[in-house]
Design a protein around this motif. Structure first.
Motif, PDB file in Angstrom:
ATOM      1  N   ALA A 140      -8.597   1.258  -2.488  1.00 35.92           N
ATOM      2  CA  ALA A 140      -8.308   1.569  -1.076  1.00 35.92           C
ATOM      3  C   ALA A 140      -6.837   1.376  -0.682  1.00 35.92           C
ATOM      4  N   THR A 141      -6.195   0.305  -1.136  1.00 36.51           N
ATOM      5  CA  THR A 141      -4.810   0.083  -0.688  1.00 36.51           C
ATOM      6  C   THR A 141      -3.854   1.137  -1.271  1.00 36.51           C
ATOM      7  N   PRO A 142      -3.810   1.331  -2.599  1.00 31.86           N
ATOM      8  CA  PRO A 142      -2.889   2.367  -3.099  1.00 31.86           C
ATOM      9  C   PRO A 142      -3.267   3.773  -2.638  1.00 31.86           C
ATOM     10  N   GLY A 165       4.290  -5.660  -9.134  1.00 37.98           N
ATOM     11  CA  GLY A 165       2.921  -6.170  -9.095  1.00 37.98           C
ATOM     12  C   GLY A 165       2.046  -5.276  -9.955  1.00 37.98           C
ATOM     13  N   ARG A 166       1.088  -5.885 -10.663  1.00 40.66           N
ATOM     14  CA  ARG A 166       0.244  -5.115 -11.585  1.00 40.66           C
ATOM     15  C   ARG A 166      -1.226  -5.521 -11.473  1.00 40.66           C
ATOM     16  N   SER A 167      -1.658  -5.905 -10.256  1.00 36.12           N
ATOM     17  CA  SER A 167      -3.062  -6.302 -10.119  1.00 36.12           C
ATOM     18  C   SER A 167      -3.964  -5.084 -10.276  1.00 36.12           C
ATOM     19  N   ALA A 168      -5.244  -5.382 -10.595  1.00 39.28           N
ATOM     20  CA  ALA A 168      -6.209  -4.308 -10.848  1.00 39.28           C
ATOM     21  C   ALA A 168      -6.506  -3.490  -9.591  1.00 39.28           C
ATOM     22  N   ILE A 169      -6.407  -4.144  -8.418  1.00 39.09           N
ATOM     23  CA  ILE A 169      -6.761  -3.416  -7.188  1.00 39.09           C
ATOM     24  C   ILE A 169      -5.551  -2.783  -6.511  1.00 39.09           C
ATOM     25  N   LEU A 170      -4.354  -3.146  -6.935  1.00 39.85           N
ATOM     26  CA  LEU A 170      -3.180  -2.645  -6.208  1.00 39.85           C
ATOM     27  C   LEU A 170      -2.081  -2.109  -7.130  1.00 39.85           C
ATOM     28  N   GLY A 171      -1.428  -2.974  -7.861  1.00 40.89           N
ATOM     29  CA  GLY A 171      -0.257  -2.536  -8.625  1.00 40.89           C
ATOM     30  C   GLY A 171      -0.582  -1.468  -9.666  1.00 40.89           C
ATOM     31  N   CYS A 188       6.672  -3.658 -12.632  1.00 39.40           N
ATOM     32  CA  CYS A 188       7.239  -5.003 -12.823  1.00 39.40           C
ATOM     33  C   CYS A 188       6.185  -6.056 -12.507  1.00 39.40           C
ATOM     34  N   HIS A 189       6.355  -7.229 -13.064  1.00 37.34           N
ATOM     35  CA  HIS A 189       5.378  -8.315 -12.892  1.00 37.34           C
ATOM     36  C   HIS A 189       6.080  -9.654 -13.062  1.00 37.34           C
ATOM     37  N   SER A 190       5.296 -10.720 -13.144  1.00 37.32           N
ATOM     38  CA  SER A 190       5.923 -12.052 -13.122  1.00 37.32           C
ATOM     39  C   SER A 190       6.745 -12.354 -14.379  1.00 37.32           C
ATOM     40  N   LYS A 191       6.532 -11.612 -15.436  1.00 39.13           N
ATOM     41  CA  LYS A 191       7.310 -11.867 -16.672  1.00 39.13           C
ATOM     42  C   LYS A 191       8.482 -10.885 -16.812  1.00 39.13           C
ATOM     43  N   ALA A 208       4.079  -5.202  -4.110  1.00 45.54           N
ATOM     44  CA  ALA A 208       2.642  -5.490  -4.243  1.00 45.54           C
ATOM     45  C   ALA A 208       2.500  -6.784  -5.004  1.00 45.54           C
ATOM     46  N   VAL A 209       3.132  -7.821  -4.468  1.00 47.70           N
ATOM     47  CA  VAL A 209       3.372  -9.015  -5.278  1.00 47.70           C
ATOM     48  C   VAL A 209       2.783 -10.292  -4.679  1.00 47.70           C
ATOM     49  N   GLY A 210       2.680 -10.366  -3.364  1.00 49.63           N
ATOM     50  CA  GLY A 210       2.070 -11.550  -2.752  1.00 49.63           C
ATOM     51  C   GLY A 210       3.016 -12.721  -2.591  1.00 49.63           C
ATOM     52  N   VAL A 211       4.331 -12.487  -2.655  1.00 44.06           N
ATOM     53  CA  VAL A 211       5.319 -13.552  -2.438  1.00 44.06           C
ATOM     54  C   VAL A 211       6.201 -13.116  -1.266  1.00 44.06           C
ATOM     55  N   ASP A 228       5.744  -1.557   1.581  1.00 42.93           N
ATOM     56  CA  ASP A 228       5.465  -2.992   1.475  1.00 42.93           C
ATOM     57  C   ASP A 228       3.985  -3.254   1.738  1.00 42.93           C
ATOM     58  N   ALA A 229       3.247  -3.655   0.698  1.00 39.79           N
ATOM     59  CA  ALA A 229       1.808  -3.920   0.859  1.00 39.79           C
ATOM     60  C   ALA A 229       1.539  -5.359   1.282  1.00 39.79           C
ATOM     61  N   GLY A 230       2.554  -6.208   1.233  1.00 40.97           N
ATOM     62  CA  GLY A 230       2.336  -7.631   1.503  1.00 40.97           C
ATOM     63  C   GLY A 230       2.226  -7.927   2.989  1.00 40.97           C
ATOM     64  N   PHE A 231       1.502  -8.984   3.292  1.00 41.26           N
ATOM     65  CA  PHE A 231       1.513  -9.497   4.671  1.00 41.26           C
ATOM     66  C   PHE A 231       1.339 -11.008   4.643  1.00 41.26           C
ATOM     67  N   MET A 264      -3.941   1.428   6.815  1.00 40.26           N
ATOM     68  CA  MET A 264      -4.320   2.533   5.923  1.00 40.26           C
ATOM     69  C   MET A 264      -5.367   2.093   4.899  1.00 40.26           C
ATOM     70  N   THR A 265      -5.342   0.816   4.523  1.00 37.20           N
ATOM     71  CA  THR A 265      -6.320   0.315   3.546  1.00 37.20           C
ATOM     72  C   THR A 265      -7.725   0.402   4.135  1.00 37.20           C
ATOM     73  N   ILE A 266      -7.878  -0.112   5.346  1.00 38.67           N
ATOM     74  CA  ILE A 266      -9.192  -0.113   5.993  1.00 38.67           C
ATOM     75  C   ILE A 266      -9.626   1.324   6.262  1.00 38.67           C
TER      76      ILE A 266
HETATM   77  P1  NAP Z   1      -2.246 -10.482  -7.044  1.00 41.62           P
HETATM   78  O1  NAP Z   1      -3.553 -10.113  -7.631  1.00 41.62           O
HETATM   79  O2  NAP Z   1      -1.911 -11.914  -6.836  1.00 41.62           O
HETATM   80  O3  NAP Z   1      -1.105  -9.828  -7.951  1.00 41.62           O
HETATM   81  C1  NAP Z   1       0.244 -10.093  -7.717  1.00 41.62           C
HETATM   82  C2  NAP Z   1       1.102  -9.393  -8.744  1.00 41.62           C
HETATM   83  O4  NAP Z   1       2.451  -9.725  -8.482  1.00 41.62           O
HETATM   84  C3  NAP Z   1       0.797  -9.799 -10.177  1.00 41.62           C
HETATM   85  O5  NAP Z   1       0.804  -8.662 -11.011  1.00 41.62           O
HETATM   86  C4  NAP Z   1       1.963 -10.739 -10.522  1.00 41.62           C
HETATM   87  O6  NAP Z   1       2.373 -10.660 -11.885  1.00 41.62           O
HETATM   88  C5  NAP Z   1       3.081 -10.189  -9.670  1.00 41.62           C
HETATM   89  N1  NAP Z   1       4.049 -11.230  -9.371  1.00 41.62           N
HETATM   90  C6  NAP Z   1       3.819 -12.467  -8.858  1.00 41.62           C
HETATM   91  N2  NAP Z   1       4.993 -13.145  -8.739  1.00 41.62           N
HETATM   92  C7  NAP Z   1       5.971 -12.310  -9.166  1.00 41.62           C
HETATM   93  C8  NAP Z   1       7.372 -12.414  -9.298  1.00 41.62           C
HETATM   94  N3  NAP Z   1       8.036 -13.533  -8.959  1.00 41.62           N
HETATM   95  N4  NAP Z   1       8.069 -11.363  -9.783  1.00 41.62           N
HETATM   96  C9  NAP Z   1       7.429 -10.221 -10.122  1.00 41.62           C
HETATM   97  N5  NAP Z   1       6.091 -10.051 -10.029  1.00 41.62           N
HETATM   98  C10 NAP Z   1       5.372 -11.093  -9.572  1.00 41.62           C
HETATM   99  O7  NAP Z   1      -2.036  -9.799  -5.635  1.00 41.62           O
HETATM  100  P2  NAP Z   1      -2.608  -8.402  -5.044  1.00 41.62           P
HETATM  101  O8  NAP Z   1      -4.026  -8.570  -4.688  1.00 41.62           O
HETATM  102  O9  NAP Z   1      -2.186  -7.275  -5.903  1.00 41.62           O
HETATM  103  O10 NAP Z   1      -1.765  -8.353  -3.688  1.00 41.62           O
HETATM  104  C11 NAP Z   1      -0.356  -8.211  -3.679  1.00 41.62           C
HETATM  105  C12 NAP Z   1       0.133  -8.202  -2.239  1.00 41.62           C
HETATM  106  O11 NAP Z   1      -0.453  -7.127  -1.539  1.00 41.62           O
HETATM  107  C13 NAP Z   1      -0.222  -9.454  -1.450  1.00 41.62           C
HETATM  108  O12 NAP Z   1       0.818  -9.709  -0.529  1.00 41.62           O
HETATM  109  C14 NAP Z   1      -1.485  -9.064  -0.699  1.00 41.62           C
HETATM  110  O13 NAP Z   1      -1.665  -9.779   0.488  1.00 41.62           O
HETATM  111  C15 NAP Z   1      -1.176  -7.620  -0.420  1.00 41.62           C
HETATM  112  N6  NAP Z   1      -2.374  -6.802  -0.233  1.00 41.62           N
HETATM  113  C16 NAP Z   1      -2.444  -6.116   0.920  1.00 41.62           C
HETATM  114  C17 NAP Z   1      -3.537  -5.318   1.166  1.00 41.62           C
HETATM  115  C18 NAP Z   1      -3.564  -4.575   2.430  1.00 41.62           C
HETATM  116  O14 NAP Z   1      -4.607  -4.066   2.815  1.00 41.62           O
HETATM  117  N7  NAP Z   1      -2.438  -4.469   3.121  1.00 41.62           N
HETATM  118  C19 NAP Z   1      -4.573  -5.222   0.246  1.00 41.62           C
HETATM  119  C20 NAP Z   1      -4.464  -5.904  -0.959  1.00 41.62           C
HETATM  120  C21 NAP Z   1      -3.347  -6.706  -1.171  1.00 41.62           C
HETATM  121  P3  NAP Z   1       1.427 -11.134 -13.113  1.00 41.62           P
HETATM  122  O15 NAP Z   1       0.451 -10.015 -13.324  1.00 41.62           O
HETATM  123  O16 NAP Z   1       2.391 -11.262 -14.236  1.00 41.62           O
HETATM  124  O17 NAP Z   1       0.789 -12.414 -12.692  1.00 41.62           O
END
Ligand code: NAP
Length: 283
Positions: A140-142, A165-171, A188-191, A208-211, A228-231, A264-266
């Protein structure tokens, strides 16, 4: 001056057209599409998100079923509930609110959702189909971000997109959708070493990183598209994953926080549930 990618405005416009589609379905079948939401545990943020999704259903005249399960729920109990909803012909879409308590195998539970009801786009099967360009509900988000970019006719083909960010639901699905739209994609990701250097090369950057404000304004190339997907709530409203103060003078397009990606996600979840309801009637 950058163009604002106004997710709040677009989602409200889409809701108007969804209401009409829901009404049309009701006239044809006597019932509306139904979204079942599952909330496990008592995380207040998750409860708020589920409530917002239920309210969005109401706004378009659609029903929702709210399933609440205690934090002590086991993986097997959650799987049984998902199977029950899969088998319920009144339910068109299933949302399992992420994250579930740590002891539950979230991936196994996501993958139990029937593909036809995976309106939040969380199953491996749905991801694989989307990645291959086959029909599937996008995560839904992407998917909501893609609607926003397409609505504002943001040029994508041939552009270099950097997804942080590379999460399964977003990145990951974001990167795949941009690739399918003919972007050249860096994930890009944490490494990642030298994140700033990657972001500096981006025509399109997705946070899409959560920081909070990890991605600095002075990393953004002049004329880049900023999503910017973060909040992260603050006393003044909230910040995203990207430093957005003054971004209007740098970007060509940008999403505000809040009011960009979140609505947009909802909206995409509701949109995909309506499509699931229509599909049942039309196929
Ligand atoms: P997540 O599952 O925690 O994934 C975060 C990703 O960011 C991971 O791939 C992580 O890398 C990477 N990361 C963390 N620290 C980093 C750094 N210092 N440098 C580079 N990459 C880094 O989070 P998510 O669920 O994808 O959500 C990400 C953001 O989107 C959050 O702010 C969340 O609130 C937001 N979000 C918003 C909605 C919306 O509806 N607006 C929906 C979903 C999420 P690794 O894989 O290496 O750990």
């Amino acid at each position: 001056m950058a163009i604002l990618l106004d997710g709040k405005k677009l989602s409200s416009q889409i809701e108007t057209s969804l209401s009409k589609r829901v009404q049309a379905l009701k006239q044809k079948t006597g019932r509306t599409p139904i979204l079942a939401t599952i909330l496990v545990g008592d995380d207040p943020a998750s409860a708020t998100y589920v409530r917002m999704k239920g309210n969005a259903c109401k706004r378009v005249g659609m029903e929702s079923i709210r399933v609440e399960m205690p934090a002590s729920t086991t993986t097997d109990e959650l799987l049984a509930k998902i199977r029950e909803l899969n088998a319920n012909p009144d339910v068109h879409g299933i949302l399992l609110q992420h994250p579930v308590p740590h002891h539950i195998d979230e991936r196994v539970c996501f993958d139990e959702i029937a593909l036809a009801k995976d309106v939040d786009g969380v199953t491996c099967l749905g991801f694989g189909r989307m990645a291959m360009g086959e029909r599937a509900y996008g995560s839904a988000t992407p998917q909501g971000i893609m609607h926003l970019l397409n609505h504002y006719k943001v040029p994508l083909s041939g552009k270099h997109a950097v997804v942080v960010g590379r999460s399964a639901i977003l990145g990951k699905p974001m990167a795949m959708m941009l690739l399918n739209a003919n972007c050249t994609v860096t994930i890009c990701h944490s490494k990642t070493v030298n994140l700033a250097d990657h972001v500096r090369q981006a025509d399109i950057v997705v946070g899409a990183v959560g920081v909070p404000e990890l991605i600095k304004k002075d990393w953004i190339k002049q004329g880049a598209v900023v999503v910017d997907a973060g909040f992260h709530p603050t006393p003044n409203g909230g910040v995203g994953d990207i430093e957005l103060g003054g971004i209007e003078d740098i970007a060509s397009f940008y999403t505000p926080v809040p009011g960009g990606v979140g609505p947009m996600t909802i909206n995409t979840l509701i949109h995909q549930t309506v499509e699931a309801g229509e599909k049942e009637v039309n196929e």
